[in-house]
Design a protein around this motif. Structure first.
Motif, PDB file in Angstrom:
ATOM      1  N   ARG A 361       0.839  -1.198   0.000  1.00 43.83           N
ATOM      2  CA  ARG A 361       0.000   0.000   0.000  1.00 43.83           C
ATOM      3  C   ARG A 361       0.873   1.246   0.000  1.00 43.83           C
ATOM      4  O   ARG A 361       1.864   1.325   0.737  1.00 43.83           O
ATOM      5  CB  ARG A 361      -0.931   0.002   1.217  1.00 43.83           C
ATOM      6  CG  ARG A 361      -1.966  -1.111   1.190  1.00 43.83           C
ATOM      7  CD  ARG A 361      -2.954  -0.980   2.328  1.00 43.83           C
ATOM      8  NE  ARG A 361      -4.047  -1.935   2.217  1.00 43.83           N
ATOM      9  CZ  ARG A 361      -4.043  -3.142   2.759  1.00 43.83           C
ATOM     10  NH1 ARG A 361      -2.995  -3.540   3.482  1.00 43.83           N
ATOM     11  NH2 ARG A 361      -5.068  -3.958   2.592  1.00 43.83           N
ATOM     12  N   ARG A 362       0.489   2.212  -0.825  1.00 45.36           N
ATOM     13  CA  ARG A 362       1.253   3.456  -0.928  1.00 45.36           C
ATOM     14  C   ARG A 362       0.300   4.638  -1.050  1.00 45.36           C
ATOM     15  O   ARG A 362      -0.887   4.482  -1.344  1.00 45.36           O
ATOM     16  CB  ARG A 362       2.185   3.415  -2.149  1.00 45.36           C
ATOM     17  CG  ARG A 362       3.351   2.437  -2.003  1.00 45.36           C
ATOM     18  CD  ARG A 362       4.212   2.419  -3.231  1.00 45.36           C
ATOM     19  NE  ARG A 362       5.293   1.447  -3.103  1.00 45.36           N
ATOM     20  CZ  ARG A 362       5.963   0.921  -4.107  1.00 45.36           C
ATOM     21  NH1 ARG A 362       5.670   1.295  -5.345  1.00 45.36           N
ATOM     22  NH2 ARG A 362       6.916   0.044  -3.910  1.00 45.36           N
ATOM     23  N   GLY A 363       0.868   5.808  -0.830  1.00 43.90           N
ATOM     24  CA  GLY A 363       0.098   7.036  -0.983  1.00 43.90           C
ATOM     25  C   GLY A 363      -0.664   7.411   0.260  1.00 43.90           C
ATOM     26  O   GLY A 363      -0.755   6.651   1.231  1.00 43.90           O
ATOM     27  N   LEU A 364      -1.236   8.586   0.217  1.00 41.02           N
ATOM     28  CA  LEU A 364      -1.972   9.119   1.355  1.00 41.02           C
ATOM     29  C   LEU A 364      -3.167   8.251   1.707  1.00 41.02           C
ATOM     30  O   LEU A 364      -3.492   8.057   2.885  1.00 41.02           O
ATOM     31  CB  LEU A 364      -2.432  10.547   1.042  1.00 41.02           C
ATOM     32  CG  LEU A 364      -3.119  11.310   2.176  1.00 41.02           C
ATOM     33  CD1 LEU A 364      -2.163  11.490   3.345  1.00 41.02           C
ATOM     34  CD2 LEU A 364      -3.624  12.661   1.686  1.00 41.02           C
ATOM     35  N   LEU A 365      -3.828   7.679   0.703  1.00 41.44           N
ATOM     36  CA  LEU A 365      -5.012   6.851   0.927  1.00 41.44           C
ATOM     37  C   LEU A 365      -4.671   5.380   1.086  1.00 41.44           C
ATOM     38  O   LEU A 365      -5.570   4.549   1.219  1.00 41.44           O
ATOM     39  CB  LEU A 365      -5.998   7.035  -0.234  1.00 41.44           C
ATOM     40  CG  LEU A 365      -6.508   8.465  -0.448  1.00 41.44           C
ATOM     41  CD1 LEU A 365      -7.433   8.517  -1.644  1.00 41.44           C
ATOM     42  CD2 LEU A 365      -7.211   8.973   0.807  1.00 41.44           C
ATOM     43  N   ARG A 366      -3.377   5.065   1.088  1.00 42.14           N
ATOM     44  CA  ARG A 366      -2.902   3.693   1.304  1.00 42.14           C
ATOM     45  C   ARG A 366      -3.563   2.714   0.335  1.00 42.14           C
ATOM     46  O   ARG A 366      -4.064   1.658   0.707  1.00 42.14           O
ATOM     47  CB  ARG A 366      -3.150   3.235   2.748  1.00 42.14           C
ATOM     48  CG  ARG A 366      -2.642   4.189   3.813  1.00 42.14           C
ATOM     49  CD  ARG A 366      -1.150   4.393   3.699  1.00 42.14           C
ATOM     50  NE  ARG A 366      -0.397   3.169   4.008  1.00 42.14           N
ATOM     51  CZ  ARG A 366       0.883   2.982   3.695  1.00 42.14           C
ATOM     52  NH1 ARG A 366       1.546   3.916   3.039  1.00 42.14           N
ATOM     53  NH2 ARG A 366       1.488   1.860   4.028  1.00 42.14           N
ATOM     54  N   ARG A 367      -3.561   3.103  -0.948  1.00 36.46           N
ATOM     55  CA  ARG A 367      -4.135   2.228  -1.964  1.00 36.46           C
ATOM     56  C   ARG A 367      -3.200   1.048  -2.232  1.00 36.46           C
ATOM     57  O   ARG A 367      -1.981   1.180  -2.189  1.00 36.46           O
ATOM     58  CB  ARG A 367      -4.376   2.997  -3.260  1.00 36.46           C
ATOM     59  CG  ARG A 367      -5.526   3.990  -3.187  1.00 36.46           C
ATOM     60  CD  ARG A 367      -5.937   4.406  -4.602  1.00 36.46           C
ATOM     61  NE  ARG A 367      -7.136   5.230  -4.570  1.00 36.46           N
ATOM     62  CZ  ARG A 367      -7.126   6.553  -4.633  1.00 36.46           C
ATOM     63  NH1 ARG A 367      -5.979   7.197  -4.714  1.00 36.46           N
ATOM     64  NH2 ARG A 367      -8.260   7.231  -4.603  1.00 36.46           N
TER      65      ARG A 367
END
Length: 671
Positions: A361-367
């Motif tokens: 998971r990556r990014g601010l929204l943990r996609r």
């Protein structure tokens, strides 16, 4: 004969401990010639690493050198001031430590750390230092050296970190390299590459190596001369061939007899009773006397001097003195007993197409942007009273398989059936009721035991949680039985984990697993951190418990000698998938898959004679595994078809299967 590069004479190093002065080194003498590999072997606590730290003057604050001489090419190192000694370390003497992860600076790049050595000892800076650092990484087999120079240690695999440590040690072009257990934490394939690298570098630059290890297979492969250390002193010194042909000290022979393997399969391994004695105070007689089956009265009152066996072979033992002249009996080799016939009862554990994929998971929204395919379609069976060994390199998914069986890690897909019950469907109380049927022994017994709990509480915790032996009197009786079963005295129940040796802690971990009378135990590298003598005790214990209780073991390991001794069946795992499986005899004496063949060829043995198959590159990423057969980028026999699709399961016998196009083409029975 040329003058020795290094001479250690009557070295005595003492440490101030809470119980008194610990005589860690008590009269150590040896020499090393240029271009020679001198190996020191022995159990933990015998003084091997303290010898290395004394030579480099890297002792802890509580230690001091009270006597002796260390000469390097004629210079007395113990007489040098600390400022002058800093010019010796790294330049004339370099050291590879046992654990690279804790020896490398985590906040400095690889290039920065190598650059510090080059600037300090060779005066290289800037572009010249970077070029030399890249050359060093190339020399130790690290691809894309320019990119790796800008990376941090946490971005490297264990094998690559160890190679960086070797590059750091070689940056100053030392006369003597001290290698303290340089391959303990490495897989056999990476270990083979590291040892080959050290031999090549030694041939090229004439460097001497002081090799500290407890692996006699590595000693047989690397050493020119061997010293056996016991309780702070050296008890035998010999050329390698003489040592392996006819070691003389009873302690040396016990180390050989404790080695597992095909020759001892089905029989009890020899063990060395007791432990290395505490090094507080002086010894009146032989230090090994309380553990020696050959001891007699003189051994208790008189310390043995050196006895000359040959010009290059000496031993400290009264058995070799004039009063008891004559050769010791030949080193015993246990006759291999036949293994139990194949189990005909239904499988206790069945895995079908097991998958464990961890999301990335990556990014601010943990996609979720991808998955780590830790286990990618594993099918296995294990029957009652049998041992299935799961082998392969680190990162291939062995431990994840073990944890997913116990539902400590939930499978992404597939089936885990235990005694006909599908565990993946159980939740909450239903799963909790099954916990007593399967347990796990972890690799690090100290990390897996609660340091704040006494042994009795550790053993009773599982019984209370699962409602086993509910009455207090019954539980107390069971604790006593468990301690006796694993060879610990009753007084151990009121002690804490830190009060035990590594082998004793592992016995406690085994007792904890047995406390709830499981039918299956997952053993995750339970002997990897143990000396051969303690390892023999644990293997004997596991084999005896299986005979007495009928417990089944899933034995996760990279030690193929242990597999030869203990296992009934073997499954070889590579990048999340099983590539070969069969009985011990089928897989280890007639391997089919090129990966299995490479694993076996990489194992150092005291007999030698195996043709080496060197694997190229590192284990691929489980995030983006190669197309087709996952092994094809490293396989010496790969062809075009291997890059197109994954091979099916081909049966080369009723109990032996392999996933490889080489055999699918031969018999056409792939599934």
């Amino acid at each position: 004969m040329s003058a020795p590069l290094l001479e250690a004479i009557a070295l005595r190093t003492w440490l101030d401990g809470s119980g008194g002065v610990v005589r860690a080194l008590d009269g150590v003498d040896f020499s090393i010639r240029r271009g020679e590999t001198f190996a020191i072997v022995g159990e933990s606590g015998c003084g091997k690493s303290m010898t290395a730290l004394t030579l480099a003057r890297l002792l802890p604050e509580t230690a001091r050198i009270v006597d002796g001489t260390v000469r390097l090419d004629g210079d007395d190192l113990l007489a040098l001031p600390e400022a002058a000694m800093r010019n010796v370390r790294g330049r004339r003497i370099a050291m590879i430590f046992q654990e690279p992860a804790t020896s490398l600076n985590p906040v400095l790049t690889v290039g920065h750390q190598i650059g510090e050595v080059l600037a300090r000892h060779l005066g290289l800076r800037g572009a010249a230092a970077r070029r030399r650092a890249a050359e060093l990484l190339d020399a130790v087999g690290i691809a894309e050296s320019g990119r790796r120079l800008g990376e941090y240690p946490f971005q490297l695999s264990g094998g690559m970190k160890q190679r960086v440590m070797i590059a750091l040690a070689l940056a100053g072009e030392p006369d003597l390299l001290i290698a303290d257990e340089p391959t303990t934490a490495l897989d056999v394939t990476i270990q083979a590459q590291v040892l080959e690298l050290l031999r090549d570098l030694q041939r090229r630059i004439g460097m001497a190596i002081l090799l500290i290890t407890h692996d006699l297979g590595i000693v047989a492969q690397m050493a020119h001369r061997v010293a056996v250390m016991y309780a702070g002193t050296i008890v035998e010194v010999a050329d390698r061939d003489a040592f392996f042909r006819a070691s003389q000290h009873p302690y040396s022979r016990k180390l050989f007899a404790a080695l597992p393997g095909l020759q001892s399969r089905g029989a009890e391994l020899a063990v060395i009773p007791g432990q290395v004695p505490p090094l507080i105070g002086e010894f009146a007689g032989c230090r090994f006397v309380d553990r020696c089956e050959h001891a007699f009265d003189r051994c208790r009152v008189e310390a043995p001097g050196w006895a000359e066996i040959a010009e290059t072979h000496r031993v400290r033992c009264h058995l070799r003195s004039r009063e008891r002249a004559g050769a010791l009996e030949a080193r015993p080799g246990a006759a291999a007993a036949a293994l139990a016939p194949p189990e005909t009862r239904p499988a206790l554990l069945t895995l079908r197409d097991l998958e464990v994929h961890f999301p990335i998971r990556r990014g601010l929204l943990r996609r979720t942007v991808g998955h780590v395919r830790a286990v990618d379609g594993v099918s296995l069976e294990l029957r009652p009273g049998r041992t299935l060994a799961l082998v392969g390199e680190s990162g291939c998914g062995k431990t994840t398989v073990g944890k997913s069986i116990l539902q400590l890690v939930r499978p992404t897909a597939g089936s885990v059936a235990f005694d006909g019950v599908e565990l993946t469907r159980l939740r909450g109380e239903a799963l909790r009721r099954r916990r007593g049927d399967f347990q796990m022994i972890f690799q690090d017994p100290y990390g897996s035991l609660n340091p704040r709990m006494r042994v009795a509480d550790i053993l009773s915790e599982g019984m209370h949680a699962l409602g086993v032996h509910g009455a207090r009197a019954t539980a107390d009786q069971r604790i006593g039985e468990l301690l006796a079963q694993v060879g610990l005295d009753a007084g151990a129940r009121d002690r804490y984990p830190h009060e035990f040796s590594g082998g004793q802690r592992q016995r406690i971990a085994i007792a904890r697993a047995l406390a709830v009378s499981p039918r299956l135990i997952v053993c995750d590298e339970p002997t990897s951190a143990l000396d051969v003598s303690v390892q023999a005790q644990i293997l004997n214990l596991l084999a005896r418990l299986q005979r007495e209780t009928g417990v089944a073991y899933l034995f996760i390991t990279h030690n193929l000698a242990v597999v030869e001794y203990l296992a009934h069946e073997v499954a070889v795992m590579y990048l999340g998938r099983i590539v070969e499986r069969g009985t011990v005899d089928e897989v280890l004496t007639g391997p089919k898959h090129p990966y299995t063949q490479a694993l076996l060829s990489a194992v150092p043995t005291i007999e030698g004679g195996r043709e080496k198959i060197r694997l190229q590159g590192e284990l691929p990423s489980a995030v983006t595994p190669p197309a087709g057969c996952h092994f094809h980028p490293r396989c010496p026999r790969a062809h075009a078809r291997c890059r197109e699709r994954y091979p099916g399961d081909t049966h080369v016998s009723p109990t032996h299967s392999v996933r490889c196009f080489l055999y699918e083409e031969e018999d056409g029975r792939a599934t």
